[in-house]
Motif scaffolding. Structure first.
Motif, PDB file in Angstrom:
ATOM      1  N   LEU A 175     -27.840  39.807   1.570  1.00 12.32           N
ATOM      2  CA  LEU A 175     -28.864  39.319   0.569  1.00 12.32           C
ATOM      3  C   LEU A 175     -30.047  39.723   1.722  1.00 12.32           C
ATOM      4  O   LEU A 175     -30.429  38.823   2.674  1.00 12.32           O
ATOM      5  CB  LEU A 175     -28.685  37.920   0.505  1.00 12.32           C
ATOM      6  CG  LEU A 175     -27.551  37.377  -0.209  1.00 12.32           C
ATOM      7  CD1 LEU A 175     -27.528  35.810  -0.381  1.00 12.32           C
ATOM      8  CD2 LEU A 175     -27.165  38.193  -1.298  1.00 12.32           C
ATOM      9  N   ALA A 176     -30.775  40.710   1.083  1.00 13.83           N
ATOM     10  CA  ALA A 176     -31.890  41.288   2.173  1.00 13.83           C
ATOM     11  C   ALA A 176     -32.995  40.231   2.232  1.00 13.83           C
ATOM     12  O   ALA A 176     -33.636  40.011   3.403  1.00 13.83           O
ATOM     13  CB  ALA A 176     -32.564  42.561   1.325  1.00 13.83           C
ATOM     14  N   ARG A 177     -33.535  39.214   1.340  1.00 13.59           N
ATOM     15  CA  ARG A 177     -34.577  38.477   1.574  1.00 13.59           C
ATOM     16  C   ARG A 177     -33.984  37.217   1.974  1.00 13.59           C
ATOM     17  O   ARG A 177     -34.931  36.162   2.579  1.00 13.59           O
ATOM     18  CB  ARG A 177     -35.296  38.145   0.137  1.00 13.59           C
ATOM     19  CG  ARG A 177     -36.031  39.357  -0.489  1.00 13.59           C
ATOM     20  CD  ARG A 177     -36.660  38.819  -1.631  1.00 13.59           C
ATOM     21  NE  ARG A 177     -36.037  38.948  -2.924  1.00 13.59           N
ATOM     22  CZ  ARG A 177     -35.978  38.612  -4.142  1.00 13.59           C
ATOM     23  NH1 ARG A 177     -37.307  37.974  -4.271  1.00 13.59           N
ATOM     24  NH2 ARG A 177     -35.402  38.892  -5.033  1.00 13.59           N
ATOM     25  N   ILE A 219     -26.843  29.840  -3.528  1.00 15.24           N
ATOM     26  CA  ILE A 219     -27.967  30.716  -3.994  1.00 15.24           C
ATOM     27  C   ILE A 219     -27.961  30.517  -5.534  1.00 15.24           C
ATOM     28  O   ILE A 219     -27.035  30.627  -6.257  1.00 15.24           O
ATOM     29  CB  ILE A 219     -27.382  32.309  -3.687  1.00 15.24           C
ATOM     30  CG1 ILE A 219     -27.350  32.433  -2.191  1.00 15.24           C
ATOM     31  CG2 ILE A 219     -28.551  33.117  -4.215  1.00 15.24           C
ATOM     32  CD1 ILE A 219     -28.358  32.053  -1.296  1.00 15.24           C
ATOM     33  N   LYS A 220     -29.137  30.004  -6.200  1.00 17.98           N
ATOM     34  CA  LYS A 220     -29.292  29.767  -7.484  1.00 17.98           C
ATOM     35  C   LYS A 220     -29.427  30.937  -8.308  1.00 17.98           C
ATOM     36  O   LYS A 220     -30.310  31.742  -8.055  1.00 17.98           O
ATOM     37  CB  LYS A 220     -30.490  28.869  -7.792  1.00 17.98           C
ATOM     38  CG  LYS A 220     -30.645  28.284  -9.060  1.00 17.98           C
ATOM     39  CD  LYS A 220     -31.805  27.295  -9.421  1.00 17.98           C
ATOM     40  CE  LYS A 220     -31.613  26.912 -10.793  1.00 17.98           C
ATOM     41  NZ  LYS A 220     -32.593  26.050 -11.234  1.00 17.98           N
ATOM     42  N   MET A 221     -28.570  31.217  -9.237  1.00 11.13           N
ATOM     43  CA  MET A 221     -28.441  32.365 -10.036  1.00 11.13           C
ATOM     44  C   MET A 221     -28.467  31.962 -11.464  1.00 11.13           C
ATOM     45  O   MET A 221     -27.571  31.234 -11.940  1.00 11.13           O
ATOM     46  CB  MET A 221     -27.334  33.223  -9.518  1.00 11.13           C
ATOM     47  CG  MET A 221     -27.709  34.307  -8.302  1.00 11.13           C
ATOM     48  SD  MET A 221     -28.951  35.291  -8.765  1.00 11.13           S
ATOM     49  CE  MET A 221     -28.074  36.283  -9.917  1.00 11.13           C
ATOM     50  N   ALA A 222     -29.297  32.645 -12.149  1.00 11.51           N
ATOM     51  CA  ALA A 222     -29.219  32.370 -13.868  1.00 11.51           C
ATOM     52  C   ALA A 222     -28.051  33.200 -14.536  1.00 11.51           C
ATOM     53  O   ALA A 222     -27.705  34.405 -14.092  1.00 11.51           O
ATOM     54  CB  ALA A 222     -30.668  32.730 -14.190  1.00 11.51           C
ATOM     55  N   VAL A 258     -29.951  46.414  -6.592  1.00 13.05           N
ATOM     56  CA  VAL A 258     -29.204  46.903  -5.501  1.00 13.05           C
ATOM     57  C   VAL A 258     -30.211  47.813  -4.531  1.00 13.05           C
ATOM     58  O   VAL A 258     -30.687  48.764  -4.972  1.00 13.05           O
ATOM     59  CB  VAL A 258     -27.993  47.799  -5.889  1.00 13.05           C
ATOM     60  CG1 VAL A 258     -27.030  48.302  -4.668  1.00 13.05           C
ATOM     61  CG2 VAL A 258     -27.152  46.851  -6.904  1.00 13.05           C
ATOM     62  N   LEU A 259     -30.164  47.478  -3.268  1.00 11.00           N
ATOM     63  CA  LEU A 259     -30.975  48.121  -2.482  1.00 11.00           C
ATOM     64  C   LEU A 259     -30.097  49.262  -1.541  1.00 11.00           C
ATOM     65  O   LEU A 259     -30.888  50.208  -1.026  1.00 11.00           O
ATOM     66  CB  LEU A 259     -31.507  47.128  -1.339  1.00 11.00           C
ATOM     67  CG  LEU A 259     -32.578  46.006  -1.990  1.00 11.00           C
ATOM     68  CD1 LEU A 259     -32.865  45.195  -0.895  1.00 11.00           C
ATOM     69  CD2 LEU A 259     -33.595  46.699  -2.872  1.00 11.00           C
ATOM     70  N   ILE A 308     -26.116  45.933  -0.410  1.00 13.27           N
ATOM     71  CA  ILE A 308     -27.356  44.896  -0.065  1.00 13.27           C
ATOM     72  C   ILE A 308     -28.058  44.770  -1.339  1.00 13.27           C
ATOM     73  O   ILE A 308     -28.502  45.573  -1.701  1.00 13.27           O
ATOM     74  CB  ILE A 308     -28.357  45.718   0.889  1.00 13.27           C
ATOM     75  CG1 ILE A 308     -27.424  46.063   2.400  1.00 13.27           C
ATOM     76  CG2 ILE A 308     -29.328  45.019   1.268  1.00 13.27           C
ATOM     77  CD1 ILE A 308     -28.218  46.890   3.452  1.00 13.27           C
ATOM     78  N   LEU A 309     -28.079  43.500  -1.654  1.00 12.66           N
ATOM     79  CA  LEU A 309     -28.802  43.298  -2.786  1.00 12.66           C
ATOM     80  C   LEU A 309     -30.275  42.447  -2.648  1.00 12.66           C
ATOM     81  O   LEU A 309     -30.547  41.915  -1.371  1.00 12.66           O
ATOM     82  CB  LEU A 309     -27.955  41.814  -3.556  1.00 12.66           C
ATOM     83  CG  LEU A 309     -26.494  42.246  -3.764  1.00 12.66           C
ATOM     84  CD1 LEU A 309     -25.895  41.180  -4.577  1.00 12.66           C
ATOM     85  CD2 LEU A 309     -26.470  43.666  -4.468  1.00 12.66           C
TER      86      LEU A 309
END
Length: 571
Positions: A490-492, A514-517, A532-533, A568-569
């Motif tokens: 997770l890049a950030r 990690i909160k994901m909708a 996707v990075l 890498i996201l």
């Protein structure tokens, strides 16, 4: 006759007369320095909003009232009746505006021939009024509101009966006067007359107008002799950061269906095996939606299902969905058809829109299969209201399977039903419909998986570009392979996580805080899309088109996986 006066600084204040707020018009008002855009929708609802577009601050009082939306004339931003949410941004025609782009609204009451609002933090008591009164002409004047109130407190109607034709002594009549505090040095006197005198119409109006005009001239003369007060500084609603950044939809969506409580106001059969549900809020107004949006519905059994909104642009007081009884129901459609009753309470999510309508096409072709007509009905109604060129091709087993026939009838010759066709005949008809691609044309298709697969294949063979063909699957019918383990970075967040076999990326993210909708959980709706990075995704969704999958720029975290050891996201 008795005279009742009211303060103009606190409580409910009239800011317009009902006759000022006419259809397809926008009335500009002002209260305590705040400019107001006041407009009546075709359904009769009166809106009072902050008088500025959130884009460049242009006054909405010079906007276009379509009867269902208010359009800023600068760059064409649209705002919905009732909730003032932005429904369309021409500079981003393929995106649904974030739900946070919402204009500031003020409370509104329409009573006694006047439009009322207030600026208080807590809703005050509404004044006692008699309906069907005689409404006086508004008297604007340049004078301090407190001075106007003091003058009205000492004002009487003595001398108005000099001609003997008015009986102001009649105790059944009451004159109610209100001061609208426009600004520090500006006021408007408004009033209503009830009782026997109200029946004398123009005669009494002229007499009261003459007396109040004399009073306003006196007050303005006195105001000229005093220093002009400084204007009240308006307080503008804070504009959200989304206006500058326009982030992806996933950053804007609430997770889960428990946000809004609604009541099932109406339930009726609208086709063979298809039921319509009309959902109304328990309180307040419903959030903004755009054509193509869907909601999550939490059923009493604990199941959560997604359904597209059928609403036309003007239907902002309720949500309307259609539900088909599935032969192999897993419990959702059966529960709705068999067990839900009018008056039942339900929990729903805010609308999500991953099937957005462009309104800049020279021609739009809608292709619906069965219950897939629901989002396309909303889109058709929106384009019909704008006078745009479109055709709706509706494939169904027979006439009795055509859903929402009242809405279909409103489309006139822009609707073409195709009934009882087998797969080969359906494919032949699709080739005819899609035979002439064009750079200014758009196609939207929704229906069963085999029909969508055939439509996308035929469109590609005919030369339609991927970005001109938009689709929405009911569900993902592909065989999913979750046997591979891989790593995600997770890049950030500067976090690296392992995704084991048998678990999705979405599950691993949530397990690690990690909160994901998400919505459908099948890779069909696009809610859990992430950039996707680095790395190569294994796309197992039915949301992305062929070119989007080839670019490997995004991934659906609920079903898709990795072809490389690491992704890498942008999270």
């Amino acid at each position: 006759m008795t005279i009742e006066r009211a303060s103009g600084a606190n409580g409910w204040v009239p800011v317009a007369a009902s006759e000022d707020v006419i259809p397809r018009h926008v009335f500009q008002g002002k209260l305590l320095g705040q400019e107001l855009a006041i407009w009546r929708a075709d359904d009769g609802y009166v809106n009072i909003w902050e008088n500025r577009c959130l884009h460049r601050g242009v006054r909405l009082s010079i906007g276009i009232n379509t009867g269902t939306e208010l359009i800023c004339q600068y760059h064409g931003w649209r705002y919905a009746n009732r909730n003032a949410g932005c429904t369309y941004i021409p500079a981003h025609p393929a995106d649904a505006p974030p739900r946070t782009i919402c204009n500031r609204t003020y409370p509104v009451r329409e009573a006694a021939g006047l439009i009322w609002t207030h600026l208080d933090a807590v809703e005050p008591a509404f004044p006692a009024l008699t309906e069907a009164p005689l409404v006086l002409r508004a008297m604007p004047l340049r004078a301090v509101p407190a001075a106007v109130e003091a003058a009205l407190a000492a004002w009487s109607v003595e001398g108005l009966t000099a001609e003997g034709d008015l009986r102001f002594g009649d105790g059944s009549s009451q004159l109610q006067l209100y001061v609208q505090a426009v600004d520090a040095g500006q006021s408007v006197i408004r009033g209503v007359l009830t009782g026997a005198l109200a029946g004398q119409g123009l005669v009494v109006l002229r007499r009261l107008n003459t007396a109040l005009t004399a009073l306003t001239r006196q007050l303005e003369a006195e105001a000229l002799a005093a220093p002009a007060p400084a204007p009240i500084a308006p307080v503008y609603a804070r504009v959200s950061e989304e206006l500058a950044e326009m982030p992806g939809l996933e950053a804007d969506l609430a997770d889960g269906p428990g946000k809004i409580r609604v009541t099932l106001a109406a339930k009726k059969m609208v086709a063979n095996g298809i039921v319509s549900l009309e959902l109304k809020p328990l309180r307040g107004v419903l959030p903004t939606f755009q054509p193509g949006a869907h909601i999550d519905v939490a059923l009493p059994s604990g199941l959560v299902r997604q359904y597209s909104l059928v609403n036309a642009p003007g239907e902002t007081d309720r949500y309307v969905i259609g539900v088909k009884r599935e032969a192999q129901s897993t419990g959702g459609s059966e529960a709705i058809h068999e067990h839900l009753r009018e008056g039942d309470l339900l929990a729903i999510s805010e609308p999500r829109n991953n099937f957005t309508l462009r309104r800049d096409a020279a021609q739009t072709i809608f292709i619906a299969g069965g219950i897939g007509v629901t989002p396309l009905l909303a889109m058709s109604a929106a384009l019909a209201g704008d006078g745009q060129d479109f055709q709706l091709h509706y494939f169904a087993a027979g006439q009795e399977h055509l859903a929402f026939q009242d809405r279909l009838a409103a489309l006139g010759d822009r609707l073409t039903p195709h009934l009882g066709l087998d797969p080969a005949a359906t494919a032949a008809k699709l080739r005819d419909i899609l035979a002439q691609p064009g750079p200014a044309k758009q196609v939207y298709v929704c229906g069963p998986g085999p029909m969508l697969d055939a439509t996308l294949k035929i469109a590609a063979e005919a030369g339609w570009p991927d970005n001109s063909v938009h689709f929405e699957y009911f569900k993902n019918t592909q065989t999913l392979d979750d046997s591979q383990a891989f790593e995600i970075a997770l890049a950030r967040s500067a976090v690296t996580l392992q995704v084991p076999a048998g678990k999705s990326i979405l599950q691993v993210l949530r397990e690690n805080g990690i909160k994901m909708a998400s919505s459908c959980g099948q890779g069909a709706c696009g809610t859990c899309k992430v950039r996707v990075l680095e790395g190569t995704p294994d796309h197992q969704d039915v949301y992305l088109n062929a070119s989007e999958k080839a670019s490997n720029a995004t991934i659906m975290t609920c079903v898709s996986r990795a072809k490389t050891d690491r992704l890498i996201l942008d999270l």
